[in-house]
Motif scaffolding. Structure first.
Motif, mmCIF file in Angstrom:
data_model
loop_
_atom_site.group_PDB
_atom_site.id
_atom_site.type_symbol
_atom_site.label_atom_id
_atom_site.label_comp_id
_atom_site.label_asym_id
_atom_site.label_seq_id
_atom_site.Cartn_x
_atom_site.Cartn_y
_atom_site.Cartn_z
ATOM 1 N N HIS A 541 -123.166 16.337 -7.215
ATOM 2 C CA HIS A 541 -123.996 16.091 -6.031
ATOM 3 C C HIS A 541 -123.213 16.368 -4.747
ATOM 4 O O HIS A 541 -123.725 17.035 -3.832
ATOM 5 C CB HIS A 541 -124.469 14.631 -6.063
ATOM 6 C CG HIS A 541 -125.285 14.244 -4.871
ATOM 7 N ND1 HIS A 541 -126.623 14.517 -4.770
ATOM 8 C CD2 HIS A 541 -124.936 13.607 -3.713
ATOM 9 C CE1 HIS A 541 -127.079 14.072 -3.609
ATOM 10 N NE2 HIS A 541 -126.070 13.509 -2.949
ATOM 11 N N ILE A 553 -131.053 15.887 -3.906
ATOM 12 C CA ILE A 553 -131.167 14.877 -4.957
ATOM 13 C C ILE A 553 -130.577 15.478 -6.225
ATOM 14 O O ILE A 553 -130.844 16.642 -6.552
ATOM 15 C CB ILE A 553 -132.625 14.463 -5.210
ATOM 16 C CG1 ILE A 553 -133.256 13.882 -3.948
ATOM 17 C CG2 ILE A 553 -132.709 13.455 -6.360
ATOM 18 C CD1 ILE A 553 -134.752 13.647 -4.073
ATOM 19 N N SER A 566 -128.734 10.680 -4.162
ATOM 20 C CA SER A 566 -129.596 11.235 -3.131
ATOM 21 C C SER A 566 -128.861 11.279 -1.807
ATOM 22 O O SER A 566 -128.063 10.391 -1.499
ATOM 23 C CB SER A 566 -130.858 10.372 -2.999
ATOM 24 O OG SER A 566 -131.645 10.814 -1.912
ATOM 25 N N VAL A 596 -130.365 4.604 -2.696
ATOM 26 C CA VAL A 596 -130.257 6.053 -2.903
ATOM 27 C C VAL A 596 -129.263 6.414 -4.003
ATOM 28 O O VAL A 596 -128.968 7.579 -4.217
ATOM 29 C CB VAL A 596 -129.857 6.766 -1.590
ATOM 30 C CG1 VAL A 596 -130.964 6.626 -0.566
ATOM 31 C CG2 VAL A 596 -128.553 6.213 -1.040
ATOM 32 N N MET A 618 -139.863 11.464 -6.222
ATOM 33 C CA MET A 618 -138.857 12.013 -5.324
ATOM 34 C C MET A 618 -139.451 13.060 -4.395
ATOM 35 O O MET A 618 -139.081 13.160 -3.223
ATOM 36 C CB MET A 618 -137.715 12.626 -6.130
ATOM 37 C CG MET A 618 -136.875 11.602 -6.870
ATOM 38 S SD MET A 618 -135.640 12.379 -7.934
ATOM 39 C CE MET A 618 -134.615 10.965 -8.358
#
Length: 635
Positions: A541, A553, A566, A596, A618
Motif C-alpha cells: 500500500h 485502497i 486506505s 482506515v 469502498m
C-alpha cells in the motif's frame, strides 16, 4: 466460652503447652483455648485478680478457681470471657505451674516492613494483611502487607504441612518472629501468628487502608510535551496508574496483554519496567517481580479465546500451586472492540478485573460493562493519532517518574511505527533528537521491533526488546548494532516480498476515483516468514500511495481473511464489518481495527461474496484529503 476479640491462632498451638507472656505482651497475644501462666495481684471475696503481663489482667471468679491463692501465687489460666467494657474473665486450669512445660511469648519490637533491615536478628511483631499463602515442601510462607510493603513470613510445622490452617487470604493478623535473611532477602521466621478480630482488626484495617491509598497515588508529573488533545486523557491515565500501583501493593498478579507490533511494545515495555521497579520497592521477595507481572504479546488486534483460555489456565494453576490471587488483566493497544467481549465474559466468570489502554476505534457499549477502566482517545472525541505508546509512556511516568529521561524517545518511535500524523509528532521528534535519536534512528528502531515481534511470536522477548528500545539497557553500542542488523534484515525481506508479489497485484479504479489494489497473499507471497500478510499489505500500500499520489485502497486477502489499508478515502472499517455481518448471510464475518486500517475474517467458502460486498462499500466511500498519508500501521 467467649472468644477474645483480639485474635484466634487457628488451632496451631497445643493446649498442653503453657505460655508465659513477656511484660510487653498485650491482649492481641492471647489465643482462645490456650493456657497461660498468671500471677495473683489481689484477693477478694468473689475470686482473685491476676496479671498475665503488664498489659493483660483480669479476674478468676471463685466459681472458676481450683485452689485457694494468695497475692504472688502463680497459677495456670485460660481466657473465658471478654466483656464489652474490656474486662477479662479467666478460668484456673488443673495444672501445677512448677511442673508444666513453659513456652515464652516475646511480644517483640513493634515494626513495619520498611524497617526490617534495621532489626535483623531481632524479634519483632508486624500487623497487616495476608496477601499470599504458599505451601512449600518445608514451611508455609505467609506474605504480609502493611503500609510500607510486603514481606514473606516462614511458619514451620511438620515438613510440607500447612501451618495455621485457619488463617486465610486477606485476614488481618499480627505476626511475631525473628527477622532473618534468606538467600539474600529479608524474611520473618514466625514464632506466633494471630488472626485479629473485632476492634483490634478494625484499627489495623483503618490504618492499612489509609496507607494503601496514599502509597497507590500516582506521581504528579507534567506531560513530556504540551498537547491539548492529550490533556483530556490525563485524569484517566492517573486513575489507571493508581489502580496498577494498588494491585502491586495488594500482591495481585498483573497479566499485561499487548498487540505484538511496534506501538504495542512501545506501550507495554515502559509500563512493565515501571511496575517491576515498583514491585522491587514494595516487596522483600526478590522473585516477586517474576511472579506478579507477566507481559504477553497477542498477534491479533483483539483478545482471542486462545489467549484468554491460556491466561485463565495459568492463573488458576498459580492460585492452586502458589497461593496467589487471581490476576488483574491489563490490555494495551488492544481490547476496545466487540471482538474482545467473548474473552472478557470468560474472565468475568472469575471476577478478574480488566483495564484497557487502546487507540483502536472502540465499541464502548459492548466493552464498557465488562471492563473497570477504559482509556481511549475516541472516548474524548480524539482519534488513533494519539497512539497507545504515547499514552503508556505517560502512564509509566506516573507509576515511576524516575523513568522520564529513559523514555523521551519512545513516543516518537510509537508514532512513527503507527504512522501517526498528529500535530504533536514534531514535538516528539524534537524531544527524541534532544535525547540523541534522529528520525532515521527512530524508524530503524520501529522496524527492528516489528521484525523481532514477528519471530518472537507468542514470547515476550523481554531482554531483547529492552535492548532494541534502549530501555534499561547497559550497552548503548550493542543497542545500535542490534537495531541496525534487525532493521536491515527487515528492509531486505520486505523488498524481496513486495518485488515478488508485485506482478500478481490486481488493479482497478473505483467509481469514487480511488485506486483499488488486491493481492492474494496466500498464493503470491511467502508464507510463514517475514513480512506477515498484514505487513506485506501495508508495504504494498505504501508503495502504491507513493507511485500514484492519489487516494488508494489496498486489500491483501487469504482463504478466510482480508487485510485492509486506505489512504485518502473516508472508510469506517468497524462499521463496514458490522454491516457485512447482517448483509452477507452465512459468511461468519468478524473483524475491526481503526477507521482506515483493519482486518476482516470470514468462512473460506464465502470469500468472494464478502470481498465483493466490501469493494462495493469502498466504491461508495467519500474521498478526503485530510486522510491522505495518515494511515496507521497495525500489521
Amino acid at each position: 466460652m467467649t472468644h477474645s476479640a483480639a485474635g484466634d491462632a487457628g488451632g496451631n498451638r497445643s493446649a498442653e503447652v503453657v505460655y508465659e507472656l513477656a511484660p510487653g505482651c498485650t491482649l492481641e497475644d492471647i489465643e482462645a483455648g490456650a493456657a497461660y501462666l498468671a500471677t495473683v495481684n489481689g484477693v477478694v471475696d468473689y475470686g482473685v485478680f491476676v496479671d498475665l503481663s503488664e498489659h493483660v489482667s483480669g479476674l478468676v471468679h471463685e466459681s472458676n478457681l481450683q485452689n485457694d491463692h494468695d497475692v504472688g501465687d502463680e497459677l495456670v489460666v485460660e481466657l473465658v470471657e471478654e466483656r464489652e467494657n474490656g474486662d477479662l474473665g479467666f478460668e484456673e486450669l488443673d495444672a501445677d505451674p512448677d511442673e508444666v512445660d513453659r513456652t515464652s511469648v516475646n511480644e517483640g519490637t513493634a515494626a513495619r516492613t520498611g524497617d526490617l533491615a534495621d532489626h535483623v536478628g531481632e524479634t519483632v511483631h508486624l500487623e497487616g494483611d495476608i496477601v499470599q499463602i504458599k505451601q512449600t515442601a518445608g514451611p508455609t510462607i505467609f506474605s504480609l502487607r502493611d503500609g510500607d510493603g510486603v514481606v514473606p513470613c516462614a511458619a514451620f510445622e511438620s515438613a510440607g504441612v500447612r501451618a495455621y490452617p485457619a488463617v486465610e487470604l486477606d485476614d488481618t493478623v499480627r505476626i511475631t518472629g525473628a527477622v532473618e535473611t534468606h538467600e539474600g532477602a529479608l524474611q520473618l521466621e514466625v514464632d506466633k501468628l494471630v488472626r485479629l478480630r473485632g476492634e483490634a482488626a478494625d484499627e489495623v484495617r483503618t490504618e492499612l487502608d489509609a496507607d494503601l491509598e496514599a502509597r497507590a497515588a500516582p506521581a504528579d508529573v507534567e506531560p513530556l510535551i504540551e498537547w491539548p488533545a492529550f490533556e483530556k486523557l490525563h485524569d484517566d491515565l492517573a486513575d489507571l496508574a493508581r489502580r496498577l500501583r494498588r494491585a502491586v501493593l495488594e500482591s495481585r498478579p498483573i497479566r499485561l496483554r499487548h498487540h505484538a507490533d511496534g506501538d504495542g511494545m512501545c506501550a507495554s515495555l515502559p509500563v512493565q519496567i515501571a511496575l517491576e521497579r515498583f514491585i522491587d520497592e514494595v516487596h522483600h521477595d526478590p522473585d516477586a517481580g517474576r511472579h506478579l507481572l507477566k507481559r504477553l504479546p497477542s498477534k491479533a488486534p483483539f483478545y482471542e479465546m486462545e489467549d484468554v483460555t491460556r491466561d485463565l489456565n495459568f492463573a488458576l494453576e498459580d492460585r492452586e500451586r502458589h497461593g496467589q490471587r487471581l490476576p488483574l488483566l491489563f490490555m494495551v493497544d488492544n481490547g476496545s472492540t466487540e471482538e474482545d467481549t467473548p474473552a472478557y465474559r470468560a474472565v468475568s466468570e472469575y471476577d478478574i478485573p480488566v483495564l484497557v489502554v487502546d487507540h483502536h476505534h472502540p465499541d464502548p457499549d459492548a466493552v464498557g460493562p465488562l471492563v473497570e477502566q477504559h482509556v481511549n482517545p475516541y472516548l474524548h472525541d480524539e482519534d488513533y493519532r494519539i497512539t497507545t505508546g504515547m499514552m503508556c509512556v505517560e502512564l509509566a511516568r506516573m507509576i515511576d517518574p524516575s523513568l522520564t529521561e529513559e523514555l523521551e524517545h519512545v513516543p516518537a518511535v510509537a508514532g512513527l511505527s503507527d504512522r501517526s500524523k498528529a500535530d504533536a509528532m514534531d514535538q516528539y521528534l524534537e524531544l527524541a533528537a534532544d535525547a540523541g535519536y534522529d528520525e532515521s534512528d527512530l524508524q530503524d528502531i520501529g522496524e527492528a521491533l516489528d521484525y523481532a515481534a514477528h519471530w518472537l511470536r507468542y514470547q515476550s522477548g523481554r531482554n531483547l526488546i529492552k535492548d532494541i528500545l534502549n530501555l534499561d539497557c547497559d550497552d548503548a553500542a550493542r543497542h545500535r548494532e542490534l537495531v541496525s542488523f534487525l532493521a536491515d534484515r527487515a528492509e531486505r525481506d520486505v523488498a524481496e516480498q513486495i518485488d515478488d508479489a508485485e506482478p500478481h497485484v490486481e488493479h482497478e479504479r473505483l467509481d469514487n476515483g480511488a485506486h483499488l489494489y488486491r493481492l492474494d497473499v496466500e498464493n503470491h507471497a511467502r508464507r510463514f516468514t517475514y513480512p506477515a500478510p498484514g505487513k506485506t499489505t501495508g508495504e504494498l500500500h505504501d508503495r502504491k500511495v507513493t507511485e500514484t499520489g492519489d487516494p488508494v485502497i489496498t486489500i491483501g486477502y487469504g482463504p478466510d481473511f482480508a487485510v485492509l489499508r486506505s489512504d485518502g478515502v473516508r472508510l469506517d472499517i468497524p462499521n463496514m464489518v458490522t454491516e457485512l455481518k447482517s448483509e452477507v448471510d452465512g459468511a461468519g464475518v468478524s473483524g475491526g481495527g481503526h477507521l482506515v486500517v483493519g482486518s476482516i475474517k470470514f468462512v473460506p467458502g464465502m470469500r468472494e461474496p464478502v470481498i465483493d460486498a466490501l469493494v462495493e462499500k469502498m466504491a461508495d466511500a467519500e474521498l478526503d484529503e485530510d486522510l491522505r498519508s495518515t494511515l496507521v500501521r497495525d500489521d
